[in-house]
Write a protein that holds these residues in place. Sequence first.
Motif, mmCIF file in Angstrom:
data_model
loop_
_atom_site.group_PDB
_atom_site.id
_atom_site.type_symbol
_atom_site.label_atom_id
_atom_site.label_comp_id
_atom_site.label_asym_id
_atom_site.label_seq_id
_atom_site.Cartn_x
_atom_site.Cartn_y
_atom_site.Cartn_z
ATOM 1 N N GLY A 96 0.799 -1.218 0.000
ATOM 2 C CA GLY A 96 0.000 0.000 0.000
ATOM 3 C C GLY A 96 0.829 1.264 0.000
ATOM 4 O O GLY A 96 0.331 2.354 0.321
ATOM 5 N N ALA A 97 2.086 1.160 -0.388
ATOM 6 C CA ALA A 97 2.978 2.326 -0.351
ATOM 7 C C ALA A 97 2.556 3.381 -1.365
ATOM 8 O O ALA A 97 2.190 3.064 -2.496
ATOM 9 N N SER A 98 2.657 4.636 -0.942
ATOM 10 C CA SER A 98 2.472 5.764 -1.860
ATOM 11 C C SER A 98 3.728 6.631 -1.909
ATOM 12 O O SER A 98 3.795 7.580 -2.675
ATOM 13 N N ARG A 99 4.717 6.261 -1.105
ATOM 14 C CA ARG A 99 5.972 7.009 -1.013
ATOM 15 C C ARG A 99 7.115 6.108 -1.456
ATOM 16 O O ARG A 99 7.191 4.948 -1.067
ATOM 17 N N ILE A 100 8.038 6.687 -2.235
ATOM 18 C CA ILE A 100 9.149 5.885 -2.748
ATOM 19 C C ILE A 100 10.379 6.758 -2.959
ATOM 20 O O ILE A 100 10.267 7.926 -3.339
ATOM 21 N N PHE A 101 11.541 6.170 -2.680
ATOM 22 C CA PHE A 101 12.824 6.853 -2.883
ATOM 23 C C PHE A 101 13.750 5.932 -3.654
ATOM 24 O O PHE A 101 13.807 4.726 -3.398
ATOM 25 N N GLY A 102 14.492 6.498 -4.604
ATOM 26 C CA GLY A 102 15.470 5.730 -5.358
ATOM 27 C C GLY A 102 16.792 6.460 -5.461
ATOM 28 O O GLY A 102 16.834 7.693 -5.565
ATOM 29 N N LEU A 103 17.873 5.683 -5.422
ATOM 30 C CA LEU A 103 19.232 6.200 -5.576
ATOM 31 C C LEU A 103 19.825 5.724 -6.891
ATOM 32 O O LEU A 103 19.757 4.531 -7.216
ATOM 33 N N SER A 104 20.398 6.632 -7.673
ATOM 34 C CA SER A 104 21.157 6.303 -8.880
ATOM 35 C C SER A 104 20.305 5.503 -9.863
ATOM 36 O O SER A 104 19.250 5.960 -10.263
ATOM 37 N N SER A 105 20.758 4.309 -10.272
ATOM 38 C CA SER A 105 19.943 3.518 -11.192
ATOM 39 C C SER A 105 18.619 3.149 -10.550
ATOM 40 O O SER A 105 17.598 2.984 -11.246
ATOM 41 N N GLY A 106 18.596 3.017 -9.219
ATOM 42 C CA GLY A 106 17.331 2.819 -8.525
ATOM 43 C C GLY A 106 16.413 4.022 -8.683
ATOM 44 O O GLY A 106 15.180 3.880 -8.721
ATOM 45 N N ALA A 107 16.996 5.211 -8.792
ATOM 46 C CA ALA A 107 16.200 6.412 -9.045
ATOM 47 C C ALA A 107 15.649 6.404 -10.468
ATOM 48 O O ALA A 107 14.532 6.881 -10.706
ATOM 49 N N LEU A 108 16.417 5.870 -11.422
ATOM 50 C CA LEU A 108 15.891 5.744 -12.788
ATOM 51 C C LEU A 108 14.680 4.819 -12.818
ATOM 52 O O LEU A 108 13.665 5.122 -13.455
ATOM 53 N N ILE A 109 14.786 3.682 -12.141
ATOM 54 C CA ILE A 109 13.665 2.739 -12.088
ATOM 55 C C ILE A 109 12.462 3.393 -11.417
ATOM 56 O O ILE A 109 11.320 3.266 -11.887
ATOM 57 N N THR A 110 12.725 4.104 -10.337
ATOM 58 C CA THR A 110 11.652 4.790 -9.620
ATOM 59 C C THR A 110 10.990 5.839 -10.502
ATOM 60 O O THR A 110 9.752 5.966 -10.522
ATOM 61 N N LEU A 111 11.789 6.584 -11.247
ATOM 62 C CA LEU A 111 11.254 7.574 -12.174
ATOM 63 C C LEU A 111 10.379 6.919 -13.232
ATOM 64 O O LEU A 111 9.277 7.399 -13.535
ATOM 65 N N ARG A 112 10.851 5.807 -13.791
ATOM 66 C CA ARG A 112 10.069 5.101 -14.818
ATOM 67 C C ARG A 112 8.793 4.515 -14.240
ATOM 68 O O ARG A 112 7.765 4.450 -14.931
ATOM 69 N N ALA A 113 8.833 4.131 -12.965
ATOM 70 C CA ALA A 113 7.664 3.532 -12.330
ATOM 71 C C ALA A 113 6.598 4.567 -11.972
ATOM 72 O O ALA A 113 5.402 4.233 -11.923
ATOM 73 N N ALA A 114 7.010 5.799 -11.715
ATOM 74 C CA ALA A 114 6.081 6.801 -11.181
ATOM 75 C C ALA A 114 4.831 6.995 -12.040
ATOM 76 O O ALA A 114 3.715 6.952 -11.518
#
Length: 289
Positions: A96-114
């Motif tokens: 049920g998460a609505s909050r997410i943080f990503g670092l580096s390539s993890g941030a790219l994945i997070t950006l694509r997921a948003a």
Amino acid sequence: MKTSPQIARDYSKGQVRSADGTTIGYRQRGRGPALILVHGGMQASQHFTRLAATLSAHFTVYVPDRRGRGLSGPHGDHYSVLREVDDLRALVAATGASRIFGLSSGALITLRAAPAIPALDRVALYEPPLSVGGSVPMDWVPRLHREIAAGKIISALVTALKGLGTEPVFDRVPRSVLVPLMAAGSRLRRDVPEDEVPIEALVPTQRFDMQIIREMADTVQDYAALDARVLLLDGAKSPAYFRVALDALSAVLPHARRVSFPGLGHSGPDDDGDPQRVGAALADFFGAQ
């Protein structure tokens, strides 16, 4: 990197099943609204131990091992960034998460997921290597592939660190010194805790992270209609290509703000950086109560 045993024990483990059947395992700690932390390249969930502990005072923190690492299954056939988006979709559905943080390539994945996961309405990104007109250096990647294929893991690690330029000390020290020095250090450190992934297993995963960077190059405009609130973070000591990416995203994202950390570099959020400082900014953005 050495994790504090007192912190490391204070978590439970869980898993979800991604769309292609791959198991995605995670560490969980804390109480409160669900928050997902997505680690970067040549990392696993262990590298966010201190950040997760900092945020666990306000949130239930979920730190997945991205596929190909630790608690999770393999990268699988037909790997792409969309596989990792599916992994996050499964985790969001379960938590049920609505909050997410990503670092580096993890941030790219997070950006694509948003934009693909509407439940994510607060998104924080630390230095996504989003290439804008070739801004992210990639000429070293063929050498990385050759060294991994040949089993030269320490040489591949040095190639990645020099190629990415995220640790300035590695730019100043010649390969002829770095490779034997790091190889000796690897041989000396055989006391890897049972719940940690050794660096020798993490280095080969970097080729998949470089694939993500290639896939997402020059996609800035894809996020011009993103409804989520976005926090863009960087360290003032990091390579300039990260600021190129954040400048481009700032120009198109409708609900974004920037925070830069003087004195920090690319490892700012992880256990080798200053996760308390980064965590304070994240808690503020995510609405700690």
